[in-house]
Design a protein around this motif. Structure first.
Motif, PDB file in Angstrom:
ATOM      1  N   GLN A   1      -9.896   1.638  61.836  1.00 11.98           N
ATOM      2  CA  GLN A   1      -9.906   2.741  61.532  1.00 11.98           C
ATOM      3  C   GLN A   1     -10.191   2.919  60.676  1.00 11.98           C
ATOM      4  OE1 GLN A   1      -7.336   3.742  64.860  1.00 11.98           O
ATOM      5  NE2 GLN A   1      -8.962   2.916  66.505  1.00 11.98           N
ATOM      6  N   LEU A   2      -8.857   3.321  59.528  1.00 10.96           N
ATOM      7  CA  LEU A   2      -9.010   3.976  57.917  1.00 10.96           C
ATOM      8  C   LEU A   2     -11.017   3.847  57.616  1.00 10.96           C
ATOM      9  CD1 LEU A   2      -5.219   4.684  56.984  1.00 10.96           C
ATOM     10  CD2 LEU A   2      -7.637   6.825  57.865  1.00 10.96           C
ATOM     11  N   GLY A   3     -10.486   2.462  57.499  1.00  7.89           N
ATOM     12  CA  GLY A   3     -11.507   1.735  56.560  1.00  7.89           C
ATOM     13  C   GLY A   3     -12.772   2.507  57.028  1.00  7.89           C
ATOM     14  N   TYR A   4     -13.170   2.776  58.186  1.00  9.28           N
ATOM     15  CA  TYR A   4     -13.985   2.974  58.692  1.00  9.28           C
ATOM     16  C   TYR A   4     -14.499   4.339  58.971  1.00  9.28           C
ATOM     17  CZ  TYR A   4     -17.839   2.369  62.566  1.00  9.28           C
ATOM     18  OH  TYR A   4     -18.684   2.318  64.085  1.00  9.28           O
ATOM     19  N   ALA A   5     -13.223   4.680  58.760  1.00 16.51           N
ATOM     20  CA  ALA A   5     -13.486   6.426  58.043  1.00 16.51           C
ATOM     21  C   ALA A   5     -14.363   6.573  56.662  1.00 16.51           C
ATOM     22  CB  ALA A   5     -12.606   6.843  58.259  1.00 16.51           C
TER      23      ALA A   5
ATOM     24  N   GLY B   1     -15.761   3.765  55.535  1.00 16.65           N
ATOM     25  CA  GLY B   1     -17.596   4.143  55.456  1.00 16.65           C
ATOM     26  C   GLY B   1     -18.233   5.109  55.821  1.00 16.65           C
ATOM     27  N   LEU B   2     -17.625   5.804  56.441  1.00 17.47           N
ATOM     28  CA  LEU B   2     -18.717   7.282  56.865  1.00 17.47           C
ATOM     29  C   LEU B   2     -18.747   8.488  56.494  1.00 17.47           C
ATOM     30  CD1 LEU B   2     -17.171   7.271  60.693  1.00 17.47           C
ATOM     31  CD2 LEU B   2     -19.039   6.359  60.236  1.00 17.47           C
TER      32      LEU B   2
ATOM     33  N   ALA C   1     -18.104  -1.702  58.756  1.00 19.12           N
ATOM     34  CA  ALA C   1     -18.834  -2.058  60.211  1.00 19.12           C
ATOM     35  C   ALA C   1     -19.880  -0.498  60.342  1.00 19.12           C
ATOM     36  CB  ALA C   1     -17.822  -2.407  61.126  1.00 19.12           C
ATOM     37  N   VAL C   2     -20.035   0.482  59.599  1.00 18.94           N
ATOM     38  CA  VAL C   2     -20.517   1.750  59.803  1.00 18.94           C
ATOM     39  C   VAL C   2     -21.926   0.997  59.805  1.00 18.94           C
ATOM     40  CG1 VAL C   2     -18.448   2.778  58.948  1.00 18.94           C
ATOM     41  CG2 VAL C   2     -20.132   2.349  57.039  1.00 18.94           C
TER      42      VAL C   2
ATOM     43  N   THR D   1     -16.125  10.608  60.943  1.00 22.08           N
ATOM     44  CA  THR D   1     -15.602  10.632  59.845  1.00 22.08           C
ATOM     45  C   THR D   1     -14.836  10.695  60.644  1.00 22.08           C
ATOM     46  OG1 THR D   1     -16.593  10.040  58.212  1.00 22.08           O
ATOM     47  CG2 THR D   1     -13.878  11.083  58.065  1.00 22.08           C
ATOM     48  N   CYS D   2     -14.095  12.160  61.382  1.00 19.28           N
ATOM     49  CA  CYS D   2     -13.320  13.134  61.927  1.00 19.28           C
ATOM     50  C   CYS D   2     -13.099  12.443  63.325  1.00 19.28           C
ATOM     51  CB  CYS D   2     -14.274  14.971  62.400  1.00 19.28           C
ATOM     52  SG  CYS D   2     -13.841  15.642  60.570  1.00 19.28           S
TER      53      CYS D   2
END
Length: 398
Positions: A62-66, A68-69, A119-120, A349-350
């Motif tokens: 999830q941090l990686g996703y954030a 990427g966002l 994955a974003v 992101t949030c």
């Protein structure tokens, strides 16, 4: 009563096939960050680590996703979108291959971070679909695309659990990598070319995200609703495998994965939530969905060893979280059409930082207070959303 301002129609209309392809692509992309959830107990045993350490897989994804966002999604306003989407999809396939080959938990977590980062692509596709739709259809188009995304989340857990039981957890990631390659080829053929919407430099583009958050109160409010909702979602799905793997349940990965299908109610309500937005009922719908989230944790905390209560809780939770998400996105995509990718960055992101906080807190609290502690945390996040929603009515009255 509506909380979304009207905007001029774009004059662009995604056809049924294109909407379906974009929905499918969103589901395939976002599924990659959920494959590990029903496998946490198995991964903890396979890598000989604690459950708290295994829970970091979800947190780091999830941090990686954030990340990427923040770094990748704004490029949707700057670059040609089809090329960007195809490139990021192929990068996800590479990260998944690394996960399948990981010999240690440290490398697994690193690859999970990279998978989340790329994955974003799903969050580049959603504002793309919103951009192609007229204002009076935007809620429905976003709802249909989000239905695909939500079904991807649900099926990810089921496929992951079943495939892991049959062929081992590494097979899950080999299959996922192959699917992402196929997705990239399909999108390269079918997506329309869409030039960037701004001439800003990359640095200015990123800085403008903060400007949008400062200048748009509706965006800030919807961020709070979204982050609180996704925190509850992460609390639940991070700790549920631990509950179901223990007595009195003692379920294997394949059965734990099947519980994800119960969230189909959340996916099926996406179109309903989209229609609520288009009819100007976002505000009352948001309060209702946030209340369902809080109620779900109360039910599951009080009847933790009753399977029927867990099933009911999952249904209520997924309807609440996904309905809230559709209304949030329908609202924010009415703001500044030329900046929809950056608005997505600010919101999502949030949103995922909220999810990362929920999963990290849940894994830690479960080791201290078990299922009751995890449910208390989920209910607390839900209550934060409800209380903040009440301030919206107070501000309107004043």
């Amino acid at each position: 009563m509506t909380d979304t301002p009207a905007r001029p129609a774009t004059g662009l209309h995604p056809n049924a096939l294109l909407t379906f392809v974009m929905a499918l692509a969103c589901g395939v992309a976002v599924a990659n960050i959920y494959y590990a959830q029903p496998l946490l107990d198995t991964l903890a045993r396979d890598f000989a680590v604690s459950r708290g350490t295994a829970g970091l897989i979800i947190t780091m994804t999830q941090l990686g996703y954030a990340t990427g966002l923040v770094l990748l999604v704004p490029l949707g306003d700057l670059l040609e979108r089809r090329r960007l989407i195809v490139t990021v999809s192929l990068a996800t396939a590479v990260a998944l291959v690394g996960t399948a080959l990981a010999p240690t938990i440290e490398l697994f977590i690193l690859c999970a971070l990279a998978t989340g980062l790329t994955a974003v692509v799903a969050q580049i596709l959603v504002p793309f679909a919103a951009h192609l739709a007229d204002d009076d259809q935007r809620g429905r188009v976003v709802g249909r695309v989000m239905t695909g995304l939500l079904l991807g989340i649900l099926l990810a857990r089921t496929v992951s659990g079943g495939l892991a039981d049959a062929l081992g957890w590494r097979a899950v990631y080999w299959l996922a990598a192959g699917v992402m390659v196929c997705q990239a080829l399909l999108l390269a053929r079918l997506l329309p070319r869409e030039p960037g919407q701004t001439s800003l430099s990359y640095a200015a583009l990123l800085a403008s995200v903060l400007t949008l958050m400062r200048e748009e109160p509706l965006l800030r409010r919807r961020i709070v609703y979204g982050a609180a909702g996704f925190a509850t979602f992460s609390v639940f799905w991070t700790t549920l495998p631990f509950l179901l793997a223990e007595a009195p349940y003692g379920y294997p990965d394949s059965v734990i994965g099947l519980f994800g299908l119960l969230g189909a109610a959340g996916a099926l309500c996406a179109n309903v939530a989209g229609s609520l937005h288009d009819r100007g009922l976002s505000r009352i719908g948001t309060g209702s969905f946030l209340s369902l989230i809080t109620l779900s944790f109360l039910v599951m905390a009080l009847f933790a060893h009753e399977l029927a209560a867990i099933v009911l809780g999952i249904v209520l939770l997924d309807i609440g979280v996904q309905g809230n998400q559709i209304l949030n996105q329908g609202a924010i995509y009415q703001i500044r059409p030329e900046a929809r990718s950056r608005i997505t960055t600010a919101y999502m992101t949030c949103y995922f930082l909220g999810g990362a906080l929920g999963s990290a807190g849940a894994a830690w609290l479960y080791t201290l207070a078990g299922w009751t502690g995890a449910c208390a945390l989920g209910a607390a996040f839900g209550l934060v959303g409800v209380l903040f929603w009440l301030t919206e009515w107070r501000e309107t009255s004043r």
